[in-house]
Scaffold this active site. Structure first.
Site, PDB file in Angstrom:
ATOM      1  N   GLU A  45       0.830  -1.209   0.000  1.00 50.36           N
ATOM      2  CA  GLU A  45       0.000   0.000   0.000  1.00 50.36           C
ATOM      3  C   GLU A  45       0.865   1.259   0.000  1.00 50.36           C
ATOM      4  O   GLU A  45       0.609   2.205  -0.761  1.00 50.36           O
ATOM      5  CB  GLU A  45      -0.900   0.014   1.242  1.00 50.36           C
TER       6      GLU A  45
ATOM      7  N   SER B 188       4.268 -20.420  -1.246  1.00 49.26           N
ATOM      8  CA  SER B 188       4.263 -21.862  -1.006  1.00 49.26           C
ATOM      9  C   SER B 188       3.602 -22.568  -2.172  1.00 49.26           C
ATOM     10  O   SER B 188       2.990 -21.940  -3.040  1.00 49.26           O
ATOM     11  CB  SER B 188       3.499 -22.193   0.289  1.00 49.26           C
TER      12      SER B 188
ATOM     13  N   ASP C  11      -6.296  -9.737   1.812  1.00 55.10           N
ATOM     14  CA  ASP C  11      -6.018  -8.321   2.096  1.00 55.10           C
ATOM     15  C   ASP C  11      -6.442  -8.025   3.526  1.00 55.10           C
ATOM     16  O   ASP C  11      -7.535  -7.514   3.788  1.00 55.10           O
ATOM     17  CB  ASP C  11      -6.769  -7.434   1.107  1.00 55.10           C
TER      18      ASP C  11
ATOM     19  N   ASP D 106      -4.767  -2.683   6.409  1.00 55.68           N
ATOM     20  CA  ASP D 106      -5.080  -1.388   5.809  1.00 55.68           C
ATOM     21  C   ASP D 106      -4.323  -0.299   6.556  1.00 55.68           C
ATOM     22  O   ASP D 106      -4.338  -0.251   7.801  1.00 55.68           O
ATOM     23  CB  ASP D 106      -6.583  -1.082   5.881  1.00 55.68           C
TER      24      ASP D 106
END
Length: 820
Positions: A195, A262, A334, A337
């Site tokens: 971000e 992975s 996600d 933030d």
């Protein structure tokens, strides 16, 4: 003269004798901490005797009358072999490294204190289920039993490192294990840095819409256009400078591109030659000596389990039982933030919320520093999360005056039942039970690949934040923390997490690739770990009607780069077999030789071939030439080639070929010009480093796996004693993934990959195999320190059997723990 000579000889002989005596003294004290695996020990805290049977690879098979006693035995075994590693993990989570290493680790400690991982772990102790609570207590008692033995018998302080960095070792407690679980979330999370970097690139580019080129979305339907970062925060400086901390080897925060990766794939009985399910898993983390993984077998009341554990935690995180196999890959949910919080101009102890200004939650924390005075850090939290220092992640470069940055993160909770979930999955008897047990898993988000004797499945586990559809940046760049629509509103329901059970094809897998395409705010992620390895995996899986254990091993060890096969024809389209004849030794002739080698190469990143080095150096030089004039110093943040960016440029997707023109020059350069110049750059770099005999180059010389001791490995002269270096195949985008460092002086060193590999065959479970990248012991004098390393390098495995007779037949020692 002869008299002087004799005295010089005596002095020299005496010095040699003193050195030998010193070395013998070092060896004696260091060897005192080598465990004796074949003895009986009386200890408190056990309900009945426990046997720890060490097979010939030093894998402990632990047998006890109850699960609590077995976990006691695991704690004892972990502390026998990995005590230094365990204490370092605990100190890192606590933010107490500077007590040993001084000011060098102060930045690490300060950052982790701000996250308060250990405080959240302490709170989480009360929310574990009864079974997990008992397991954590028993495991802690086992660790402490080993500490008691070390003190009582003067066993060299438990590890050689303890003599160099002497400090008291506190008894192990359940919070320590829970904190290590949270530390893993830090190591496997990368959205925060992404971000911030996206915001920095937006500010650096003259045309911010070109962010989509250099930080591209993975193929699939597009998303809505995001605002420019400067629109959200008009007062931020486009070319701000801020101090950024130098990374320490013990820093758990991953560098960009290293936040976990992975492989896992499974086959149903109808796609298996022997008629049983198959599962392969190789989780990827940073290399170290010893490896983060420790192999173990536990004989529980629900049945035997065997696989990979992490010292400090009482769980087999990837492995199998008699009826179930499970593996992990990072899901790239996600779950972070970044928020820019506005300070009250009249009172900087307050920040703006949707309901007006509120005071920060604040607490002082004292950090003790070796050879320096303690410092007091003022920790602050907003309603969104902890306030982070501007020197981390480059946050100071994107934070406007009068603001601070905070982070919302799923791991920052005192109601984290992830360890309970891990123990539930470990004891499950079917795919359905395991999916149900994983519902209470919180972080780090993982793709859990499962097989039982009949069914295969993949389920994304971990909390997915619920976002508002009106979120200003969709969580892709930092947003205003005071706007209600930007804040999280709890979590998405577990049922909405991606789930694939018994697919019709009979095959499923994950290489950190994009698993689902959902519109915001129901998305899983905009950032994924892979768009390349999965292509090669698809080819290998579809090339056979049925699979075997050996075909799964073959895929796990595959070194063919889909990226090389797809990009080389693009970037060299106007260069292959062109150009006039040129004298030997000229740049033109060297270019022709390199292109001739690459033209006949099949993309195999084999350690013995020259082509992988030519290819890797060319792509690295090419990306640098494409972005350095547009991004300036920010180009250094792009340490690895992004294949999607290169493809966008050379296919001119949405006008991306504009990156080929050097803005600072008068001519208009074409992509062919840049590709030719980049190849020359690469050949000059190779010649300076490896010589101009391109045909004799070896990829493995540049692509050495660096299993380094995180503390002693950097000390001149003695570092080589602790470090394990190996020539390896593979690369950034191969299934046998060997992630390169990306930075000078050794940009192609292999620093991140499969520290554990396992392949489980439920047609014949005891033919299942596994391996770790170093050895079971963390003691450099142990023969088990690096005995598995060469097997790992050669792509070999050791048996994974739950047969107790086989373990006893090959035992190198049996430790019996008896109640005192």
């Amino acid at each position: 003269m002869a008299h002087v000579f004799r005295w010089l000889l005596r002095i020299a002989g005496g010095l040699v004798l003193l050195v030998l005596l010193a070395l013998l003294g070092v060896y004696y004290f260091a060897s005192r901490s080598l465990p004796d695996y074949d003895r009986t020990i009386e200890t408190a805290g056990l309900g009945a005797p426990v046997e720890i049977v060490r097979d010939n690879a030093n894998v402990p098979h632990i047998f006890g009358a109850s699960d609590e006693d077995v976990f006691f035995g695991l704690g004892f075994a972990h502390a026998q072999d990995r005590l230094w590693q365990m204490t370092m993990l605990r100190r890192t989570a606590q933010g107490r490294l500077s007590e040993l290493f001084g000011e060098a680790t102060l930045g690490v400690d300060t950052f982790l204190r701000r996250l308060d991982l250990y405080g959240y772990a302490r709170q989480s102790q009360s929310v574990q289920d009864a079974y997990t609570t008992a397991a954590l207590k028993a495991y802690s008692a086992g660790v402490n039993a080993r500490l008691e033995q070390i003190n009582a018998e003067a066993l060299g302080r438990g590890a050689p490192e303890m003599f160099v960095f002497n400090a008291p070792i506190a008894p192990w407690v359940p919070t320590d294990s829970l904190a290590i679980s949270k530390l893993l979330a830090v190591q496997l999370s990368g959205h925060l840095e992404e971000e911030v970097l996206r915001a920095r690139v937006s500010l650096a580019l003259d045309d911010p819409s070109r962010v989509a080129d250099v930080m591209p979305d993975h193929p699939g339907p597009g998303i809505a256009v995001l605002p420019e970062y400067a629109q959200l925060f008009p007062t931020v400086e486009r070319h701000a400078k801020a101090r950024m901390e130098q990374r320490h080897p013990l820093d758990p925060v991953p560098e960009r591109g290293f936040a976990g990766a992975s492989n896992a794939w499974a086959a149903a009985p109808n796609r298996s030659a022997a008629g049983g399910t198959l599962l392969a898993n190789d989780p990827h983390l940073g290399f170290s000596a010893p490896a983060i993984w420790f192999l173990a077998r536990l004989e529980l009341e629900s049945g035997g389990v065997i696989g990979g554990t992490i010292p400090g935690m009482p769980a087999v995180l990837t492995g199998r039982s008699a009826r179930l196999g499970w593996g992990l890959t990072t899901a790239y949910v996600d779950d972070q933030d970044v928020y820019i919080e506005k300070l009250n101009p009249d009172d900087t102890g307050q920040y703006l919320t949707p309901d007006g200004y509120k005071p920060f939650e604040s607490r002082a924390s004292i950090i003790n520093i070796k050879d320096a005075a303690p410092i007091t850090v003022q920790l602050r939290w907003t309603e969104n999360g902890p306030v982070l220092p501007p020197s981390r992640y480059g946050l100071g470069l994107i934070t406007p005056p009068g603001h601070v940055a905070s982070v919302a993160w799923t791991v920052l909770t005192g109601e984290d039942t992830s360890v309970s979930a891990a123990l539930g999955v470990m004891r499950a008897q079917s795919v359905e039970e395991a999916i149900r047990a994983a519902e209470v898993y919180v972080a780090p988000a993982q793709n859990l690949t499962l097989v039982d004797t009949e069914t295969i499945a993949l389920k994304t586990i971990g909390y997915v934040p619920r976002r508002d559809a009106r979120h200003a940046s969709q969580g892709r760049i930092p947003s205003q923390g005071w706007r209600a629509e930007n804040r999280w509103d709890g979590r998405m329901p577990y049922l909405s997490n991606p789930e694939f059970v018994a697919p019709v094809s009979g095959l499923l897998g994950n290489t950190n690739n994009k698993t689902v395409e959902r519109p915001f705010p129901n998305h899983i992620s905009f950032m994924w770990g892979d768009a390349q390895r999965v292509r090669r995996w698809q080819n290998l899986m579809q090339s056979r009607e049925v699979h075997t254990r050996d075909s799964f091993i073959e895929a796990q060890l595959d070194t063919v780069s889909y990226t090389a096969r797809s990009l080389l024809p693009l970037i060299g389209a106007d260069l292959w077999f062109t150009g006039d004849a040129a004298p030997d030794g000229t740049p033109e002739r060297k270019r022709q030789r390199a292109l001739s080698l690459l033209a006949s190469w099949n993309g195999e990143m084999n350690e013995h071939l020259p082509e992988p080095l030519l290819y890797a150096a060319w792509l690295r030089a090419l990306q640098t030439r494409l972005i350095q004039d547009d991004l300036g110093p920010l180009e250094k943040e792009f340490t690895h080639v992004d294949p999607l960016f290169i493809e966008r440029v050379f296919r001119d997707i949405d006008g991306a070929s504009i990156w080929c023109d050097v803005k600072q020059s008068a001519p208009v350069e074409t992509c062919t010009d840049i590709a030719r110049a980049a190849l020359d750059d690469a050949l000059i770099w190779i010649e300076e480093r490896w010589g101009d005999n391109f045909e004799a180059l070896r990829w493995g010389d540049a692509h050495q796996a660096t299993h380094d001791h995180q503390v002693l490995g950097e000390i001149p002269l003695i570092g080589g004693i602790f470090n394990i270096r190996q020539s390896t195949s593979g690369g950034d985008n191969t299934l046998l993934r060997g992630r390169t460092s990306g930075v000078e002086p050794d940009p192609f060193f292999n620093v991140h990959g499969a520290g554990y590999r396992g392949v489980y065959d439920f047609a014949d479970p005891d033919s299942s195999v596994f391996i770790i990248s170093t050895g079971q012991s963390g003691h450099f004098l142990s023969r088990y320190y690096d005995d598995l390393a060469q097997l790992w390098r050669r792509g070999e495995y050791i048996p994974m059997s739950l047969d107790p007779d086989l373990a006893r037949a090959a035992a190198v020692g049996i430790t019996t723990l008896r109640p005192r």
